[in-house]
Design an enzyme around this catalytic site. Structure first.
Site, PDB file in Angstrom:
ATOM      1  N   LEU A  75       0.800  -1.235   0.000  1.00 19.33           N
ATOM      2  CA  LEU A  75       0.000   0.000   0.000  1.00 19.33           C
ATOM      3  C   LEU A  75       0.832   1.285   0.000  1.00 19.33           C
ATOM      4  CD1 LEU A  75      -2.777  -1.253   2.453  1.00 19.33           C
ATOM      5  CD2 LEU A  75      -3.024  -0.913  -0.013  1.00 19.33           C
ATOM      6  N   ASN A 101      -9.577   5.478  -3.903  1.00 20.03           N
ATOM      7  CA  ASN A 101      -9.494   4.318  -3.034  1.00 20.03           C
ATOM      8  C   ASN A 101      -8.695   4.733  -1.795  1.00 20.03           C
ATOM      9  OD1 ASN A 101      -7.812   1.804  -2.138  1.00 20.03           O
ATOM     10  ND2 ASN A 101      -9.433   0.897  -3.386  1.00 20.03           N
ATOM     11  N   ASN A 129     -10.958   0.433   0.967  1.00 19.24           N
ATOM     12  CA  ASN A 129     -10.324  -0.879   0.920  1.00 19.24           C
ATOM     13  C   ASN A 129     -10.301  -1.407   2.349  1.00 19.24           C
ATOM     14  OD1 ASN A 129      -8.645  -3.057   0.640  1.00 19.24           O
ATOM     15  ND2 ASN A 129      -6.841  -1.893  -0.005  1.00 19.24           N
ATOM     16  N   CYS A 132      -7.098  -4.411   4.626  1.00 22.85           N
ATOM     17  CA  CYS A 132      -5.835  -4.196   5.326  1.00 22.85           C
ATOM     18  C   CYS A 132      -5.969  -4.536   6.807  1.00 22.85           C
ATOM     19  CB  CYS A 132      -5.337  -2.775   5.123  1.00 22.85           C
ATOM     20  SG  CYS A 132      -6.627  -1.633   4.734  1.00 22.85           S
TER      21      CYS A 132
HETATM   22  C1  LIG Z   1       0.081  -4.110  -8.068  1.00 18.86           C
HETATM   23  C2  LIG Z   1      -1.302  -4.065  -7.490  1.00 18.86           C
HETATM   24  C3  LIG Z   1      -1.636  -3.092  -6.530  1.00 18.86           C
HETATM   25  C4  LIG Z   1      -2.906  -3.026  -5.978  1.00 18.86           C
HETATM   26  N1  LIG Z   1      -3.193  -2.050  -5.076  1.00 18.86           N
HETATM   27  C5  LIG Z   1      -4.461  -1.935  -4.571  1.00 18.86           C
HETATM   28  C6  LIG Z   1      -4.818  -0.872  -3.680  1.00 18.86           C
HETATM   29  O1  LIG Z   1      -4.002   0.011  -3.362  1.00 18.86           O
HETATM   30  N2  LIG Z   1      -6.083  -0.847  -3.179  1.00 18.86           N
HETATM   31  C7  LIG Z   1      -7.026  -1.782  -3.525  1.00 18.86           C
HETATM   32  O2  LIG Z   1      -8.151  -1.705  -3.059  1.00 18.86           O
HETATM   33  N3  LIG Z   1      -6.720  -2.774  -4.403  1.00 18.86           N
HETATM   34  C8  LIG Z   1      -5.461  -2.884  -4.926  1.00 18.86           C
HETATM   35  N4  LIG Z   1      -5.162  -3.898  -5.823  1.00 18.86           N
HETATM   36  C9  LIG Z   1      -6.212  -4.863  -6.216  1.00 18.86           C
HETATM   37  C10 LIG Z   1      -6.839  -4.510  -7.566  1.00 18.86           C
HETATM   38  O3  LIG Z   1      -7.479  -3.257  -7.517  1.00 18.86           O
HETATM   39  C11 LIG Z   1      -7.842  -5.572  -8.025  1.00 18.86           C
HETATM   40  O4  LIG Z   1      -8.870  -5.680  -7.070  1.00 18.86           O
HETATM   41  C12 LIG Z   1      -7.212  -6.943  -8.206  1.00 18.86           C
HETATM   42  O5  LIG Z   1      -5.926  -6.824  -8.761  1.00 18.86           O
HETATM   43  C13 LIG Z   1      -8.047  -7.878  -9.091  1.00 18.86           C
HETATM   44  O6  LIG Z   1      -8.163  -7.401 -10.402  1.00 18.86           O
HETATM   45  P1  LIG Z   1      -7.209  -7.847 -11.635  1.00 18.86           P
HETATM   46  O7  LIG Z   1      -7.125  -9.331 -11.609  1.00 18.86           O
HETATM   47  O8  LIG Z   1      -7.866  -7.287 -12.848  1.00 18.86           O
HETATM   48  O9  LIG Z   1      -5.889  -7.227 -11.363  1.00 18.86           O
HETATM   49  C14 LIG Z   1      -3.882  -3.972  -6.382  1.00 18.86           C
HETATM   50  C15 LIG Z   1      -3.557  -4.945  -7.334  1.00 18.86           C
HETATM   51  C16 LIG Z   1      -2.295  -5.002  -7.902  1.00 18.86           C
HETATM   52  C17 LIG Z   1      -1.995  -6.044  -8.927  1.00 18.86           C
END
Ligand SMILES: Cc1cc2nc3c(=O)[nH]c(=O)nc-3n(C[C@H](O)[C@H](O)[C@H](O)COP(=O)(O)O)c2cc1C
Ligand SMILES: Cc1cc2nc3c(=O)[nH]c(=O)nc-3n(C[C@H](O)[C@H](O)[C@H](O)COP(=O)(O)OP(=O)(O)OC[C@H]3O[C@@H](n4cnc5c(N)ncnc54)[C@H](O)[C@@H]3O)c2cc1C
Ligand code: FES
Lengths: 306, 256
Positions: A75, A101, A129, A132
């Protein structure tokens, strides 16, 4: 052909189309502005913010897995104040909805972050979110204990008038229960799903590959799990569901809409193809055209009809 | 100018045991790449592996760019099998480049293993001016040595097993050079690319001799454009993204 209606509603928020970016995979928007016109997106969801900047985990932070990746970014973010000073003015120049977010280490931090973000021009919605750790409750995850979820969502609900989206953790036994809890506590919409906790071990060194040991799994590998969870959550609640998890192409997005999603968010696909969101939007439009679907809202939950 | 495009494989041939040279035809609209910069290149048409791979600019050719790569895992193994005419998705040029040394300075260039790919075109810029310290595991891992000797002032080879040049690392050979060198060291500027431990050693040597030095860092990457925060290294200012603030950093900025 008659004109196609792509607009969808997330609570009081009207999006011109259902394609959003997934938090953490699209930076603060500007990283992608050279590759696509941000104004074509339904909404830009930015990297998760906390009240104060956060450093994140030591590297290595990512490792690839079969048809997916694990991340343990931890994060890392620039904090709300710098976001307001440095990033919002840029995002305001685009004709799209900006959803921020955010997260905290305690209920007070969640509330303070939501309050601070609510008074900023150019922020159209909040996505909290709850995946955490909760320091106050001895490191349980905010989004895995129904009582803690009720408390934190309820407190944030009181702190903001902006549309409030709660992003659910998939790392629970019964996602529809958590969805119901979040809805009852005042969520205007639900994001389903965040990453699934996973681990990769290096067989040469016999150590986990990520410095943090575990990370969040994303990408095509998680799509069937995500579709199932959207399907279950759609049945359990009345508020709109934003579906995400492994969406790479227009057809993947359609699957989520049929499972019950009102909108979709594109995550890992952005890393593979910086123009993925626009390709997915074009793919959705092609599907509608082929099937003579005039209003995208007609697709929602169609897979539930027996 | 577009940094996301499809490039056609013009040539993809082995240069040594596990090393290949890939030549891509790139669109004229691509910004001019500089030594030190890199590209994210599609190494697979399916989803396993899913992400693009990072490769340094090896050399600019007439219509294209060349990448020198080591077959290392799944992605590079698939890339190696790709034939002439295949279209690959490419992002780039990305990241920072090696800054030019002052006009009167002698660039000291350290390359460890496949790190040669990143510094090659940098050395090429300076006709017979740069001194290159080129280290590899064995004699067989020394690539493009003849070409390098053609435009470097001097190439000092070292191998871990002593099968070519002196026995030891490129850092050992740099240390030896600096401690036996008469001319004022203010006339040097150090550039290095290679394994983390080599860069760390070079940074210490440069620090001890008070020579400005630049290192090209490596981390696992997902996006290559600063969005995922996956590729960070620790710097004196906190974490910095290798793909955006780097890959070339001032060595003293890095917390080793
Ligand atoms: C590198 C990375 C960083 C992420 N950071 C956050 C975040 O800061 N807050 C959050 O709610 N989700 C975060 N996620 C989750 C994504 O928003 C998403 O829910 C998850 O990757 C599933 O979607 P996808 O398979 O299309 O990536 C992150 C995902 C990735 C891959
Ligand atoms: C800026 C930069 C420039 C590079 N330039 C070159 C070059 O010119 N020539 C060359 O041969 N190699 C270069 N590399 C290393 C190259 O990216 C890796 O060797 C390659 O990604 C390995 O992929 P793979 O699928 O064969 O290996 P796998 O081990 O199967 O890869 C698994 C995952 O780890 C990542 N990964 C593995 N090793 C590395 C590594 N050392 N650095 C970054 N990511 C890694 C891969 O991208 C992938 O996501 C560079 C790396 C960076 C960061
Ligand atoms: S690879 Fe994504 S931020 Fe560097």
């Amino acid at each position: 052909m008659v004109s196609m209606d792509l607009s969808v509603r997330i609570g009081s928020l009207e999006l011109k189309n259902p394609v959003m970016t997934a938090s953490g995979t699209f930076g603060y928007g500007e990283e992608y502005a050279e590759f696509l016109d941000l104004s074509r997106l339904g909404a830009v969801v930015v990297k998760g913010l906390s009240l104060l900047p956060k450093e994140g985990n030591p590297p290595p932070r990512i490792v690839e897995t079969a048809s997916g990746m694990l991340n343990a970014i931890g994060l890392q973010n620039i904090g709300i104040q710098r976001f307001i000073d440095e990033k919002i003015p840029f995002l305001r120049t685009y004709d799209t909805k900006v959803i921020v977010n955010f997260f905290g280490d305690s209920i007070e931090e969640y509330v303070a972050a939501a309050e601070r973000l609510s008074s900023v021009e150019g922020i159209h919605g909040l996505e909290m979110n709850i995946s955490c750790p909760n320091k106050q409750a001895g490191w349980c995850i905010f989004g895995t204990d129904p009582r803690v979820t009720t408390e934190v969502v309820g407190a944030v609900r009181k702190a903001t008038k902006l549309p409030l989206i709660v992003k659910l953790s998939p790392n629970v036994t019964d996602i529809s229960l958590m969805a119901k809890v979040a809805e009852d506590a005042g969520a205007d919409a639900l994001s389903v799903i965040n990453t699934l906790t996973g681990m990769v071990i290096d067989i040469k060194t016999r150590r986990p590959k990520l410095a943090n040991r575990t990370g969040g799994l994303s990408g095509p590998a998680i799509k069937p799990v995500a579709v199932r969870m959207v399907y279950e959550v759609f049945k359990a609640v009345k508020v709109p569901v934003i579906g995400m998890g492994g969406i790479m192409h227009g057809d993947d997005a359609i699957e989520f809409l049929l499972a019950g999603a009102t909108a979709v968010a594109v995550g890992t696909a952005n890393f593979v193809n910086p123009n993925a969101t626009i390709d997915i939007l074009d793919g959705i439009m092609a599907y509608m055209k082929d099937g003579k679907v005039e209003d995208i809202n007609l697709l929602r939950g169609a897979a539930h009809a027996i | 100018m577009s940094r996301y495009f499809k490039a056609e494989i013009q040539e993809n041939r082995p240069v040594h045991t596990v090393h290949n040279l890939l030549t891509l035809n790139v669109p004229v609209s691509m910004p001019e790449p500089r030594p030190g910069q890199f590209f994210m290149i599609e190494a697979n048409k399916g989803t396993d592996p899913l992400l693009k791979r990072a490769f340094s600019l090896f050399r600019k050719t007439g219509q294209g760019v060349q990448i020198l790569y080591r077959v290392r895992g799944k992605g590079t193994a698939i890339l190696k099998e790709m034939k002439k005419g295949t279209l690959l998705e490419v992002l780039g040029p990305l990241g920072t480049c090696y800054p030019l040394p002052p006009a009167d300075a002698v660039p000291l260039v350290i390359a460890g293993g496949i790190g040669i790919a990143s510094v090659f075109s940098f050395v090429e810029q300076f006709s017979r001016r740069a001194i290159v310290f080129y280290g590899a595991r064995t004699k067989d891992d020394l690539l493009m040595l003849d070409e390098l000797q053609g435009f470097a002032k001097e190439v000092r080879v070292s191998t871990d097993d002593g099968s070519a040049g002196t026995k030891g690392t490129a850092a050992d050979s740099l240390r030896h050079f600096l401690s036996h060198h008469a001319s004022p060291i203010t006339h040097h500027c150090i550039y290095a690319c290679g394994p983390h431990l080599l860069l760390k050693a070079v940074s210490e040597i440069a620090g001890a001799h008070k020579i400005p030095s630049y290192v090209s860092m490596e981390e696992h990457m997902a996006c290559g454009i600063g969005a995922c925060l996956g590729c960070v290294v620790k710097t004196r200012d906190g974490y910095a993204r290798v793909c955006k603030e780097g890959p070339v950093f001032e060595a003293r900025e890095i917390v080793w």
